[in-house]
Design a protein around this motif. Structure first.
Motif, PDB file in Angstrom:
ATOM      1  N   VAL A 478       0.866  -1.181   0.000  1.00 53.11           N
ATOM      2  CA  VAL A 478       0.000   0.000   0.000  1.00 53.11           C
ATOM      3  C   VAL A 478       0.901   1.228   0.000  1.00 53.11           C
ATOM      4  CG1 VAL A 478      -1.864   1.233   1.134  1.00 53.11           C
ATOM      5  CG2 VAL A 478      -1.717  -1.238   1.347  1.00 53.11           C
ATOM      6  N   THR A 479       0.556   2.234  -0.789  1.00 48.03           N
ATOM      7  CA  THR A 479       1.365   3.444  -0.865  1.00 48.03           C
ATOM      8  C   THR A 479       0.458   4.661  -0.976  1.00 48.03           C
ATOM      9  OG1 THR A 479       3.042   4.633  -2.138  1.00 48.03           O
ATOM     10  CG2 THR A 479       1.581   3.181  -3.352  1.00 48.03           C
ATOM     11  N   ILE A 480       0.932   5.771  -0.434  1.00 50.08           N
ATOM     12  CA  ILE A 480       0.231   7.051  -0.614  1.00 50.08           C
ATOM     13  C   ILE A 480       1.094   8.019  -1.418  1.00 50.08           C
ATOM     14  CG2 ILE A 480      -1.206   6.863   1.440  1.00 50.08           C
ATOM     15  CD1 ILE A 480       0.795   8.617   2.922  1.00 50.08           C
ATOM     16  N   VAL A 481       2.108   7.478  -2.097  1.00 52.03           N
ATOM     17  CA  VAL A 481       2.918   8.289  -3.005  1.00 52.03           C
ATOM     18  C   VAL A 481       2.148   8.430  -4.313  1.00 52.03           C
ATOM     19  CG1 VAL A 481       5.098   8.464  -4.261  1.00 52.03           C
ATOM     20  CG2 VAL A 481       5.057   7.491  -1.948  1.00 52.03           C
ATOM     21  N   GLU A 617       4.821   6.038   4.297  1.00 50.22           N
ATOM     22  CA  GLU A 617       4.303   6.285   2.941  1.00 50.22           C
ATOM     23  C   GLU A 617       4.122   5.006   2.129  1.00 50.22           C
ATOM     24  OE1 GLU A 617       6.543   9.258   0.846  1.00 50.22           O
ATOM     25  OE2 GLU A 617       5.413  10.872   1.812  1.00 50.22           O
ATOM     26  N   VAL A 618       4.875   3.956   2.437  1.00 52.33           N
ATOM     27  CA  VAL A 618       4.729   2.665   1.758  1.00 52.33           C
ATOM     28  C   VAL A 618       4.793   1.575   2.809  1.00 52.33           C
ATOM     29  CG1 VAL A 618       5.641   1.068   0.030  1.00 52.33           C
ATOM     30  CG2 VAL A 618       5.833   3.530  -0.329  1.00 52.33           C
ATOM     31  N   ILE A 619       3.801   0.692   2.855  1.00 52.03           N
ATOM     32  CA  ILE A 619       3.810  -0.439   3.781  1.00 52.03           C
ATOM     33  C   ILE A 619       3.562  -1.718   2.997  1.00 52.03           C
ATOM     34  CG2 ILE A 619       3.089   0.900   5.792  1.00 52.03           C
ATOM     35  CD1 ILE A 619       0.250  -0.131   5.365  1.00 52.03           C
ATOM     36  N   PHE A 620       4.002  -2.846   3.592  1.00 45.96           N
ATOM     37  CA  PHE A 620       3.933  -4.130   2.908  1.00 45.96           C
ATOM     38  C   PHE A 620       3.124  -5.124   3.739  1.00 45.96           C
ATOM     39  CE2 PHE A 620       7.693  -1.962   1.434  1.00 45.96           C
ATOM     40  CZ  PHE A 620       7.649  -2.142   0.060  1.00 45.96           C
ATOM     41  N   LYS A 621       3.050  -6.338   3.248  1.00 47.87           N
ATOM     42  CA  LYS A 621       2.257  -7.386   3.892  1.00 47.87           C
ATOM     43  C   LYS A 621       2.732  -7.639   5.323  1.00 47.87           C
ATOM     44  CE  LYS A 621       1.154 -12.290   3.417  1.00 47.87           C
ATOM     45  NZ  LYS A 621       1.394 -13.528   2.624  1.00 47.87           N
ATOM     46  N   ASP A 622       4.040  -7.588   5.559  1.00 48.24           N
ATOM     47  CA  ASP A 622       4.574  -7.831   6.906  1.00 48.24           C
ATOM     48  C   ASP A 622       4.063  -6.797   7.893  1.00 48.24           C
ATOM     49  OD1 ASP A 622       5.937  -9.909   5.788  1.00 48.24           O
ATOM     50  OD2 ASP A 622       7.811  -8.800   5.511  1.00 48.24           O
ATOM     51  N   ASP A 623       3.919  -5.561   7.461  1.00 51.53           N
ATOM     52  CA  ASP A 623       3.409  -4.523   8.350  1.00 51.53           C
ATOM     53  C   ASP A 623       1.964  -4.797   8.746  1.00 51.53           C
ATOM     54  OD1 ASP A 623       5.795  -2.871   8.260  1.00 51.53           O
ATOM     55  OD2 ASP A 623       5.227  -2.410   6.202  1.00 51.53           O
ATOM     56  N   LEU A 624       1.169  -5.311   7.818  1.00 51.77           N
ATOM     57  CA  LEU A 624      -0.220  -5.631   8.144  1.00 51.77           C
ATOM     58  C   LEU A 624      -0.301  -6.784   9.132  1.00 51.77           C
ATOM     59  CD1 LEU A 624      -0.757  -3.914   5.483  1.00 51.77           C
ATOM     60  CD2 LEU A 624      -2.790  -5.328   5.234  1.00 51.77           C
ATOM     61  N   GLU A 625       0.596  -7.769   9.017  1.00 51.68           N
ATOM     62  CA  GLU A 625       0.588  -8.890   9.953  1.00 51.68           C
ATOM     63  C   GLU A 625       0.935  -8.424  11.363  1.00 51.68           C
ATOM     64  OE1 GLU A 625       3.139 -11.924   8.456  1.00 51.68           O
ATOM     65  OE2 GLU A 625       1.652 -12.658   7.004  1.00 51.68           O
ATOM     66  N   LYS A 626       1.799  -7.402  11.473  1.00 58.11           N
ATOM     67  CA  LYS A 626       2.137  -6.875  12.806  1.00 58.11           C
ATOM     68  C   LYS A 626       0.933  -6.184  13.437  1.00 58.11           C
ATOM     69  CE  LYS A 626       7.021  -6.119  11.672  1.00 58.11           C
ATOM     70  NZ  LYS A 626       8.086  -5.094  11.459  1.00 58.11           N
ATOM     71  N   VAL A 627       0.085  -5.544  12.611  1.00 55.32           N
ATOM     72  CA  VAL A 627      -1.072  -4.823  13.136  1.00 55.32           C
ATOM     73  C   VAL A 627      -2.255  -5.754  13.364  1.00 55.32           C
ATOM     74  CG1 VAL A 627      -2.731  -2.973  12.685  1.00 55.32           C
ATOM     75  CG2 VAL A 627      -0.326  -2.687  12.021  1.00 55.32           C
ATOM     76  N   PHE A 628      -2.569  -6.634  12.385  1.00 52.86           N
ATOM     77  CA  PHE A 628      -3.776  -7.452  12.443  1.00 52.86           C
ATOM     78  C   PHE A 628      -3.503  -8.895  12.852  1.00 52.86           C
ATOM     79  CE2 PHE A 628      -4.714  -4.166   9.252  1.00 52.86           C
ATOM     80  CZ  PHE A 628      -5.886  -3.653   9.766  1.00 52.86           C
ATOM     81  N   GLY A 629      -2.252  -9.349  12.751  1.00 52.05           N
ATOM     82  CA  GLY A 629      -1.981 -10.763  12.926  1.00 52.05           C
ATOM     83  C   GLY A 629      -2.249 -11.510  11.625  1.00 52.05           C
ATOM     84  N   LYS A 630      -2.250 -12.835  11.689  1.00 49.66           N
ATOM     85  CA  LYS A 630      -2.521 -13.633  10.497  1.00 49.66           C
ATOM     86  C   LYS A 630      -3.960 -13.430  10.036  1.00 49.66           C
ATOM     87  CE  LYS A 630       1.473 -15.764  10.185  1.00 49.66           C
ATOM     88  NZ  LYS A 630       2.355 -15.648   8.999  1.00 49.66           N
ATOM     89  N   ARG A 631      -4.207 -13.696   8.761  1.00 45.90           N
ATOM     90  CA  ARG A 631      -5.566 -13.525   8.234  1.00 45.90           C
ATOM     91  C   ARG A 631      -6.521 -14.471   8.955  1.00 45.90           C
ATOM     92  NH1 ARG A 631      -5.961 -13.090   1.856  1.00 45.90           N
ATOM     93  NH2 ARG A 631      -7.846 -11.994   2.480  1.00 45.90           N
ATOM     94  N   PRO A 632      -7.684 -13.998   9.335  1.00 45.30           N
ATOM     95  CA  PRO A 632      -8.574 -14.738  10.244  1.00 45.30           C
ATOM     96  C   PRO A 632      -9.423 -15.809   9.582  1.00 45.30           C
ATOM     97  CG  PRO A 632      -9.522 -12.623   9.730  1.00 45.30           C
ATOM     98  CD  PRO A 632      -8.191 -12.654   9.051  1.00 45.30           C
TER      99      PRO A 632
END
Length: 661
Positions: A478-481, A617-632
Motif C-alpha cells: 500500500v502506498t500514498i505516493v 508512505e509505503v507499507i507491505f504485507k509484513d506490516d499488516l501482519e504486525k497490526v492485524f496478525g494472520k488472516r482470520p
C-alpha cells in the motif's frame, strides 16, 4: 587490411542516380544562359539628366528601344575610352558590343520626339531602332503554375502507388495493383523459431502441425488428409500472435509472404481486389507457401454493416476477392493463409467458416507458468543480481501479456541504470511493475497534510477490509505516493480463477468500497477520491445482474450478446431496466454497509495502520501482519496456492515432461 577495405566499401553509401537530376541541370543551364547572355549584368540604369548629358556629348552610337518602354544605349568605340566610361566598364561585366546604359523613358512618342529635336539642335549621329524581345525566364515564370500542378500530381501519384524506385514493381502508377507483401525465402530467412516463443504451448502445437505438413506432406496425405487452408490467430493485444507467425516463417522453410490488412486498402476502386489476386498469384507460383495477414479486421469486417458508400464499397470488393481466392474454383494450390486479429467479433462469418480458416487458435493471456517461461526468455540478455526471484515476478504480474513482460524487463534495466547500479536487482523489477501499473511516481506533487491524511485512511480502509475478507485478493503493498493520476494505490495478488462465485465477487466489491467507508467512519465525510472504486463496483454489480445471472430478483437470465448485435437495441423492457437499476444500487449499498461494519469493529487497528502509512508512505504485507496478525480464516490465500502449485509442478518426474513434448 583487405577485410577492412571490404568493410569500408560496404559501409560507404552508394551513389544512386535519379532522373530528376537531369531535369534540374537542364533548367539551371537554361536560366544561366539566359541570365549571362542578356547583358543585364553589364548595363547601368541611368536617369533623364544623365541620358541627356551622354546625348549632348554625341557619344551614342545607337539606341535600341526594347518592348516600347526601355532604351538600351550603346557607346561609340572611340568614345568608350573616356575615363567616365572606363570606370563603369571596370566595375561591371561589360562585353564589347553590348549596351552600357539602360534608360526607362516612359512614353515612347515623347521620347522619339525629344531625340529628333536633339539630333537637329546638336547635329548628333546615332541610329534608333525598335525591338520586341521575350525572355526565356519570363516564359518559364508564365508557365510556372502549370509546372507546379504537374509536379504535385506526379508526387501524389508516386506516393499512392507505393513510393519511389526502391519499392519494386509498386513504384509506378501502372503497377498500383501489385501486392505489397514482403517475401521471406531462402535468401531472406527469418531467424525466429519456436524456441524463441515462450508459453503458448497450445497455439504452438496447432501451428506446428501446419509446419510439419509443409515439411512432410506424405505423412498426412497417405491417410487421405488435406492441407489446411488457413489458421486464424485470435487474442488480446501483445499476447504473441505476430511473434508466433514469425516463428512459423522461421520453421517452415517455405516462401513466406507477410503483410498487413491495411496494405490492401487504397483510395482507388478495385486496387484492393487486384492486390489480393496478385498476392495469391505470387504465392501459387512459389507453392507450397504461406501468406500471413496481420490485423485482418482491416479488410475482413462483416459485410452489409455501416455501408455508407453505396453499392460499390472498395473494402467489400477486397473481402469478396479474398474469399474467392481462399476457397473458390481453381484454389487447389498448396497455399496456407495465417491471419491475426484481436477483433474476431467484427469479422465476416463467410471468412470464419471451415474451408477458409479451418482452425481458429485463441492466443490467451499467459498463466503463471507461461509468464515464468516468458520471463526466462527476456531476462537472458540482462545482467541480474543474485536476489532476483523469477517465480515471484510471475506471481506479481497477473494479467500481463508477453509484450507487457518484455516492457517490464526493459523498464527494470532502465531503472537500475538510472540509479547507477551494475546489475538489476529484484526491487528494480518491482519498481518496474509499479511504474507500468500505477504510472510514474510524482514526488513533487503538492498535497496538503489534510489531503494526505484522507488518502492514508482511504488506502488503509482498502487494506483492512481486504485483510478481513476470505475471498478478497491478498494485499502486497500500500502506498500514498502519487503515481500517474492516482493519489494513492494498493497492490494485490489476485487468484487466477477460471470461474468466479458470487461470494468471491461480493468480497471484492466490499474491499473496493473499503476506502470510502474508512473516510465515512473517521471523518464522517466522503470525498471524490473513490471515483475509480465506484466505477469498478458499478461495472461488477451490473455484470453480476445482467451478464452472469447472479441476482435472485432478476433471475437466471443474461442480456449479453456475444455476437455484438445488441449495441443499438435494448434487450429488456423499461420495467426490467428499472428493476436492474434498483438491484445494482441495493447490491452496492449492502457491500458498502458491510465494509462500514467491518471497519467500525476494527477502528483502532485501522487508525494504527493509517498512522503507519503516513509515517512510512509505503507499507507491505509484513506490516499488516504486525497490526492485524494472520488472516482470520484457514483457507489458503492466492500466494500460498501459487507456491504450492509451483512446488507440485517442480516435482513432476522428467518422464512425464518428455511424454508431453
Amino acid at each position: 587490411m583487405n577485410e577492412n577495405k571490404k568493410d569500408n566499401n560496404t559501409n560507404t553509401p552508394k551513389f544512386k542516380f535519379n532522373a530528376y537530376w537531369i531535369y534540374g541541370a537542364i533548367l539551371v543551364l537554361l536560366i544561366g544562359f539566359q541570365f549571362f547572355s542578356s547583358g543585364d549584368l553589364a548595363t547601368k540604369s541611368i536617369s533623364k539628366n544623365e541620358f541627356n548629358e551622354v546625348l549632348r556629348d554625341n557619344d551614342i552610337s545607337k539606341i535600341i528601344v526594347v518592348n516600347n518602354n526601355v532604351a538600351q544605349v550603346f557607346i561609340k568605340e572611340e568614345a568608350i575610352k573616356k575615363e567616365k566610361y572606363q570606370k563603369l566598364i571596370n566595375s561591371t561585366f561589360y562585353r564589347k558590343g553590348s549596351s552600357l546604359y539602360e534608360y526607362n523613358f516612359g512614353d515612347l512618342q515623347n521620347f522619339e520626339n525629344s531625340l529628333q529635336e536633339a539630333k537637329k539642335e546638336n547635329d548628333l549621329t546615332f541610329d534608333l531602332k525598335n525591338e520586341s524581345r521575350t525572355s526565356m525566364l519570363d516564359t518559364l515564370i508564365g508557365f510556372l503554375p502549370f509546372i507546379i500542378l504537374i509536379a504535385i500530381w506526379l508526387f501524389f501519384m508516386r506516393r499512392m502507388s507505393g513510393g519511389g524506385a526502391g519499392s519494386g514493381g509498386g513504384g509506378q502508377i501502372f503497377n498500383i495493383g501489385k501486392s505489397k507483401a514482403k517475401l521471406f525465402d531462402k535468401d531472406t530467412k527469418v531467424k525466429t523459431t519456436f524456441e524463441n516463443v515462450a508459453g503458448l504451448e497450445g497455439a504452438k502445437e496447432e501451428v506446428q502441425e501446419i509446419v510439419d505438413f509443409l515439411k512432410n506432406p506424405e505423412k498426412y496425405t497417405s491417410l487421405g488428409g488435406k492441407i489446411p487452408k488457413g489458421a486464424l490467430l485470435v487474442g488480446p493485444p501483445g499476447t504473441g500472435k505476430t511473434l508466433l507467425a514469425k516463428a512459423v516463417a522461421g520453421e517452415a522453410g517455405v516462401p513466406f509472404f507477410s503483410l498487413s490488412g491495411s496494405d490492401f486498402v487504397e483510395m482507388f476502386v478495385g486496387v484492393g481486389a487486384s492486390r489480393v489476386r496478385d498476392l495469391f498469384k505470387q504465392a501459387a507460383q512459389k507453392s507450397p507457401s504461406i501468406i500471413f495477414i496481420d490485423e485482418i479486421d482491416a479488410i475482413g469486417r462483416a459485410r452489409g454493416k455501416n455501408s455508407m458508400t453505396g453499392g460499390n464499397d472498395e473494402r467489400e470488393n477486397t473481402l469478396n476477392q479474398l474469399l474467392t481466392e481462399m476457397d473458390g474454383f481453381g484454389t487447389d494450390t498448396n497455399v496456407i493463409v495465417i491471419a491475426a486479429t484481436n477483433r474476431a467479433d467484427v469479422l465476416d462469418s463467410a471468412l470464419m467458416r471451415a474451408g477458409r480458416f479451418d482452425r481458429q487458435i485463441y492466443v490467451d493471456l499467459p498463466n503463471i507458468n507461461e509468464r515464468k517461461a516468458i520471463f526466462e526468455v527476456h531476462i537472458k540478455p540482462l545482467k541480474l543480481a543474485d536476489d532476483v526471484n523469477v517465480e515471484f515476478l510471475a506471481q506479481q504480474t497477473p494479467g500481463f501479456s508477453g509484450a507487457d513482460i518484455a516492457n517490464m524487463c526493459n523498464e527494470s534495466a532502465l531503472i537500475a541504470a538510472r540509479n547507477g547500479k551494475t546489475a538489476i536487482h529484484h526491487q528494480d523489477f518491482l519498481d518496474a511493475v509499479d511504474r507500468i501499473v500505477g504510472g510514474l511516481e510524482k514526488k513533487n506533487k503538492v498535497i496538503t497534510p489534510k489531503e494526505k491524511k484522507v488518502i492514508a485512511y482511504h488506502e488503509a480502509g482498502h487494506a483492512t477490509v481486504s485483510w478481513m475478507l476470505e475471498h478478497a485478493a491478498p494485499l502486497v503493498k500500500v502506498t500514498i505516493v502519487p503515481r500517474g493520476q492516482s493519489l494513492g494505490a494498493a497492490w494485490y495478488l489476485p487468484a487466477e480463477r477460471l470461474i468466479v462465485q458470487t461470494e468471491q465477487m461480493l468480497d471484492e466489491m466490499c474491499a473496493t468500497l473499503g476506502g470510502r467507508a474508512a473516510e465515512k467512519i473517521i471523518f464522517n465525510k466522503i470525498s471524490t477520491g473513490a471515483l475509480s472504486d465506484l466505477e469498478k463496483v458499478t461495472k461488477q454489480a451490473r455484470a453480476m445482474i445482467t451478464v452472469y445471472g447472479l441476482n435472485e430478483e432478476v433471475g437466471n437470465v443474461t442480456y449479453y450478446d456475444s455476437s455484438g448485435n445488441d449495441s443499438f437495441v435494448k434487450p429488456y423492457s423499461d420495467d426490467t431496466a428499472k428493476r436492474i437499476d434498483e438491484e445494482i444500487s441495493k447490491l452496492i449499498e449492502n457491500q458498502y454497509q458491510r465494509a462500514i461494519e467491518l471497519l467500525h469493529n476494527n477502528k483502532e487497528k485501522l487508525t494504527v495502520l493509517a498512522e503507519l502509512l503516513l509515517e512510512k508512505e509505503v507499507i507491505f504485507k509484513d506490516d499488516l501482519e504486525k497490526v492485524f496478525g494472520k488472516r482470520p480464516f484457514e483457507a489458503l490465500d492466492a500466494e500460498v496456492k501459487v507456491e504450492k502449485l509451483i512446488e507440485e509442478e517442480a516435482n513432476v518426474p522428467p518422464a512425464a515432461e518428455s511424454t508431453e513434448e
